[in-house]
Design an enzyme around this catalytic site. Structure first.
Site, PDB file in Angstrom:
ATOM      1  N   ARG A   1       0.861  -1.186   0.000  1.00 43.46           N
ATOM      2  CA  ARG A   1       0.000   0.000   0.000  1.00 43.46           C
ATOM      3  C   ARG A   1       0.892   1.229   0.000  1.00 43.46           C
ATOM      4  NH1 ARG A   1      -5.379  -1.958   1.942  1.00 43.46           N
ATOM      5  NH2 ARG A   1      -5.272  -4.041   1.048  1.00 43.46           N
TER       6      ARG A   1
ATOM      7  N   GLU B   1       0.743   4.143   0.917  1.00 37.93           N
ATOM      8  CA  GLU B   1       0.055   5.152   1.729  1.00 37.93           C
ATOM      9  C   GLU B   1       1.067   5.918   2.553  1.00 37.93           C
ATOM     10  OE1 GLU B   1      -2.640   2.626   3.764  1.00 37.93           O
ATOM     11  OE2 GLU B   1      -4.012   2.472   2.049  1.00 37.93           O
TER      12      GLU B   1
ATOM     13  N   ARG C   1       0.835   1.590  13.381  1.00 36.43           N
ATOM     14  CA  ARG C   1       0.017   0.461  12.940  1.00 36.43           C
ATOM     15  C   ARG C   1      -0.019   0.284  11.422  1.00 36.43           C
ATOM     16  NH1 ARG C   1      -5.963   1.435  15.004  1.00 36.43           N
ATOM     17  NH2 ARG C   1      -6.868   1.564  12.950  1.00 36.43           N
ATOM     18  N   HIS C   2       0.768   1.052  10.709  1.00 38.94           N
ATOM     19  CA  HIS C   2       0.790   0.915   9.247  1.00 38.94           C
ATOM     20  C   HIS C   2       2.148   0.460   8.740  1.00 38.94           C
ATOM     21  CE1 HIS C   2      -2.809   3.553   9.513  1.00 38.94           C
ATOM     22  NE2 HIS C   2      -3.187   2.808   8.496  1.00 38.94           N
TER      23      HIS C   2
ATOM     24  N   GLU D   1      -8.548  -3.071  13.855  1.00 41.68           N
ATOM     25  CA  GLU D   1      -9.079  -3.823  12.724  1.00 41.68           C
ATOM     26  C   GLU D   1      -7.997  -4.762  12.207  1.00 41.68           C
ATOM     27  OE1 GLU D   1      -9.831  -1.514   9.107  1.00 41.68           O
ATOM     28  OE2 GLU D   1      -9.241  -3.382   8.134  1.00 41.68           O
TER      29      GLU D   1
ATOM     30  N   SER E   1     -10.778  -7.479   7.115  1.00 39.13           N
ATOM     31  CA  SER E   1     -11.872  -6.910   6.360  1.00 39.13           C
ATOM     32  C   SER E   1     -12.344  -8.001   5.425  1.00 39.13           C
ATOM     33  CB  SER E   1     -11.363  -5.710   5.562  1.00 39.13           C
ATOM     34  OG  SER E   1     -12.308  -4.686   5.590  1.00 39.13           O
TER      35      SER E   1
ATOM     36  N   ARG F   1      -0.458  -7.149  12.133  1.00 35.64           N
ATOM     37  CA  ARG F   1      -1.347  -6.535  13.126  1.00 35.64           C
ATOM     38  C   ARG F   1      -1.827  -7.559  14.143  1.00 35.64           C
ATOM     39  NH1 ARG F   1      -5.488  -2.067  10.726  1.00 35.64           N
ATOM     40  NH2 ARG F   1      -3.925  -0.506  10.197  1.00 35.64           N
TER      41      ARG F   1
END
Lengths: 422, 422
Positions: free
Chosen positions: A201, A203, A209-210, A345, A348, A396
């Site tokens: 990703r 991002e 947490r990323h 989370e 998903s 995670r």
């Protein structure tokens, strides 16, 4: 014949051969003490009249195992031979036995090629390997096929943003954000598939947490009636994953003082609407439609207090919050869900649309151009069965299971906004 | 409660529920015959007075199982209910039941999202999953830790060529050609590691044995005495991998009429020098230093004839032919080896240099600039133990085991010089 440190308690009185790393040393002149670390633990070795090499040198030791209640683990090895297989040439940038892996992340990560040798630093990846083993074993037993899908792709599964570009000969390509399309195609072939592979990703986050490269545990199942079967599957799957972690990485769980998670056979569920009402009316939190990290944290606390569960499913996400391929309900919700673990989370998932016309409609309803998804759409002309799936973020899950302060410690060599090495 | 096709022989006389795809159909007016395909096989279904949907539609059938020696598998299902879960909207670009997966590779690969549904087309990936399962299981038992190393890297393990570039935020990065450096670092942490992950080679080949993205089964082991332990490890490892393929993908092996490979407990070995002499003097082949594909094929045939073995180790490669990190012998050879399977190289491996100064020397001897390998060299300052490893190309192993004409059929969605989709 090499003996491992973990097996020494059964060898008291015997002469053994050990191999490992010089973890720590102390020179009292006539006598030298050292700790030898191998992949299974640490043991005290006593020797005399030697100059010990620098810490982290690799060693071979032959000696007698003797009970000594003052030594760590209640025993020590009195060295007869001590061979330096390979000497360390410099002091390590961080003292490995004093590693405080909760502190100073920049230094720990910069020198990860050696700081990872610490007993606590190396433990999370052993636990993760066990979780992944449990994941595969459970799914193998349920008739799933492990698949290996391409990671260099022509386009993103959910449109163009957040993708890293790749120069593929003369073509522009991208690193896969998820195996979404491919696992769906493969449901048409093997009905039930899983994949354990990296995803990317692009991002700009720089949070604890990323990660920009992480390990995704993907599941996709065909011929389902609704998302109910996916929720049930994930409940049983997580039971087996945790069991495997406790069975085959029990020493590591203990070392990290991990709190055993409470995983009820039926994980409590809230619909997205119920969750928002609860946040607003009972928890005094003005929840927007898209649940914030803080909202998820509060819901996690609530589930623990109310149901004694570290886990909470949020179901029936509204259409506006889910990707176009999520199976819609007439009331504006979907069969999409998330799973929170200790307020984070980690999954998903959801049932997917399996009919071609409905996918076209859904794209249009989202204002997206079906032309951009031609490759994706094609397979839905060929009788795709009702299906759905989910993905678990391995780092995670590991982070929350072990109470790690940063998700980076759950990856061998993390890639983030500013880190491409080691 | 759904019954799988493979379990039908135990259900004769009973009424069952089946789900799957319409594999083939024939309409005789009053009676319709169809073949229903699920992930475990194909069964004949008889129904009456219906219009059947297009092939590949997904179906749910409820009916009685009846013995019928004329039907495939000796039984058929007499449908009482037949529900179309999802109709195919168009005829498939290739007739799935007539799939001739040995022919017309361009068409098969272009429409792989649906041609992969064929019984023979889908079989190799089931076999591959079993091989990988055997790989992991054997290594888990031997105390190896599964690791997940970064795939986006700052530089190549062996220099700059053959790399795909990645735009990593504002940095230039590359797709990993191999986990070489990382698995070596991790030997300093876990002593024994393995990884199952994709690797990329930006090579211009367009042959039946090259892929630009493939699955590498990587092994690295510390505290070894020489490459001998690696050869022994791979022998036992392959035994377990093949066993798992025959046990859990036996149906697929049979379907593909795979010839069972002869794998002796001790795989025959030739040194590189012996192999060249043999080629020159006995096989009449003017072998260059770097063994060509043709030379490998001839050696494979020789091993089969001489020792009855489908496998052959070529050991002691000369220094000039191996990467700088290969452990050298005083006579100009190295502890590097290859493994040929049916005349195709499926493994490259060897003991590695574990001392810092020797690595520096080796780089210089190859005319390479140590400055370009600073990150790589750093870890060797910290007592790296003697170690080595190897990698098995999963698709090549699968190809040769099953006699596939093209390595692309051993990958779900192959990436090659001209193929980025599906």
């Amino acid at each position: 014949m090499r003996t491992l440190v973990k097996d020494l308690p059964e060898k008291i009185g015997e002469t053994v051969e050990l191999m490992g790393f010089l973890h720590w040393r102390r020179d009292l002149g006539k006598v030298q003490f050292l700790l030898l670390r191998d992949r299974t633990g640490v043991v005290q070795v006593v020797t005399g009249g030697r100059r010990l090499p620098l810490p982290e040198s690799s060693l071979r030791v032959v000696g007698r195992v003797v009970a000594n209640e003052k030594a760590p683990g209640g025993l020590e090895v009195q060295a007869e031979e001590l061979e330096v297989l390979s000497p360390a040439l410099e002091p390590t940038p961080v003292e490995i036995p004093k590693e405080e892996w909760r502190a100073n992340p920049e230094t720990l990560l910069e020198y990860r090629y050696v700081t990872l040798r610490g007993e606590k630093a190396r433990a999370p990846l052993r636990v993760q390997a066990a979780l992944v083993r449990g994941f595969r074993r459970y799914l193998d037993r349920q008739g799933f096929t492990e698949v290996f899908t391409p990671k260099v792709v022509r386009a993103g599964a959910e449109g163009g943003s957040g993708l890293f570009g790749v120069d593929y000969f003369e073509h522009r390509a991208y690193l896969a954000q998820s195996p979404q399309l491919y696992k769906q195609i493969l449901v048409g072939v093997y009905e039930r598939v899983y994949e354990v592979a990296p995803v990317w990703r692009a991002e700009d986050h720089a949070t604890s947490r990323h990660l920009n490269e992480y390990l995704s545990l993907d599941v996709e199942m065909g011929f389902i009636g609704s998302e109910e079967e996916l929720l049930r599957l994930e409940e049983e799957l997580l039971q087996e994953m945790l069991e495997e972690a406790y069975v085959s990485a029990g020493r590591e769980m203990e070392l990290l003082e991990a709190e055993r998670p409470s995983l009820p056979r039926d994980i409590p569920r809230l619909t997205h609407q119920e969750a928002r009402r609860l946040l607003r009316e009972e928890l005094g939190y003005p929840a927007g439609a898209d649940l914030s990290e803080e909202a998820e944290r509060l819901l996690g606390q609530y589930a623990k207090k109310r149901w004694g569960s570290d886990w909470l499913f949020i179901t029936r996400y509204p259409r506006a919050l889910r990707p176009f391929y999520t199976y819609p309900e007439p009331d504006g919700t979907t069969r999409g869900f998330d799973l929170l673990f200790r307020g984070l989370e980690i999954t998903s998932g959801g049932q997917r649309i399996h009919r071609y016309e409905e996918l076209l409609e859904s794209l249009k309803a989202k204002g997206m151009d079906p032309e951009g998804f031609r490759g994706y759409l094609e397979v839905f002309k060929y009788g795709m069965p009702p299906h759905g799936g989910f993905a678990i973020g391995a780092e995670r899950l590991t982070q929350k299971l072990l109470g790690l302060p940063n998700v980076r410690y759950a990856r061998a060599f993390p890639r983030d906004r500013h880190r491409l090495e080691p």
